[in-house]
Write a protein that holds these residues in place. Structure first.
Motif: not given
Length: 196
Positions: A1-15, A95-98, A100-105
């Motif tokens: 499964x692919x992994x990516x760093x996550x940035x939760x944001x109240x500014x929203x963006x779509x494709x 997952x939470x990285x060392x 505090x960065x959030x990593x999503x599958x």
């Protein structure tokens, strides 16, 4: 499964959308550096403004992979970046990285195909042009806006409208922009008939 760093944001963006972000925290500066070094991008997750301190609990399933298209150093060690949405994804686990960065599958999610403007939806394109003319700092992000593509137009409206994230998620989980078109036509007080 692919992994990516996550940035939760109240500014929203779509494709196809673009968003300017100021990065201050060390974990997000690392994310940006790694993204630039690997050309892999990262993911922006929709959150409501009031939920910015409850990152993990409030992250919805559908998020947007983004690529950095511009960046510059700001005063005080801050970093300014402009990102462009590339595709929607469904987060499966977080997952939470060392640091505090959030990593999503994640798995890929349904993308909206380009669709031509019709007589009925022309008003949505015209009103978006008008909005960008009154908010030039947002309009300036798009050197080649796709005003003839109703899928692109609907996604820009979803980004900018002050809707609760749960309602935005409802719209973007659809297989096509049809529900968003109906919603926008009613919201923007335009004559609308289901049989058209």
């Amino acid at each position: 499964m692919a992994r990516t760093a996550l940035l939760p944001s109240s500014g929203h963006v779509l494709p196809g959308g673009r968003l300017e972000i100021t990065v201050a925290e060390a974990k997000y500066i690392r994310m940006v550096k790694e993204s630039l070094a690997s050309s892999s991008g990262f993911t922006i997750c929709m959150i409501n403004e009031a939920d910015e301190n409850q990152e993990v609990k409030k992250i919805p399933a559908i998020a947007t992979l983004v690529n950095i298209v511009d960046f510059n150093a700001l005063e005080g060690g801050l970093l300014g970046i402009t990102v462009e949405g590339s595709k929607k994804i469904r987060l499966i686990d977080i997952h939470i990285d060392y640091d505090g960065l959030l990593i999503g599958e994640y798995k890929p999610y349904i993308q909206w195909h380009s669709l031509p403007i019709s007589r009925l939806t022309q008003c949505l394109s015209d009103k978006l042009k008008l909005f960008y003319s009154t908010m030039p700092e947002i309009g300036a992000l798009y050197s080649a806006p796709k005003y003839n593509d109703i899928s692109w137009i609907c996604q820009r409206w979803i980004e900018i409208l002050p809707l609760e994230v749960q309602y935005k998620q409802l719209l973007i989980t659809q297989e096509s922009p049809k529900l968003t078109i109906r919603f926008l036509l009613k919201l923007l007080d335009t004559e609308y008939h289901d049989d058209e």
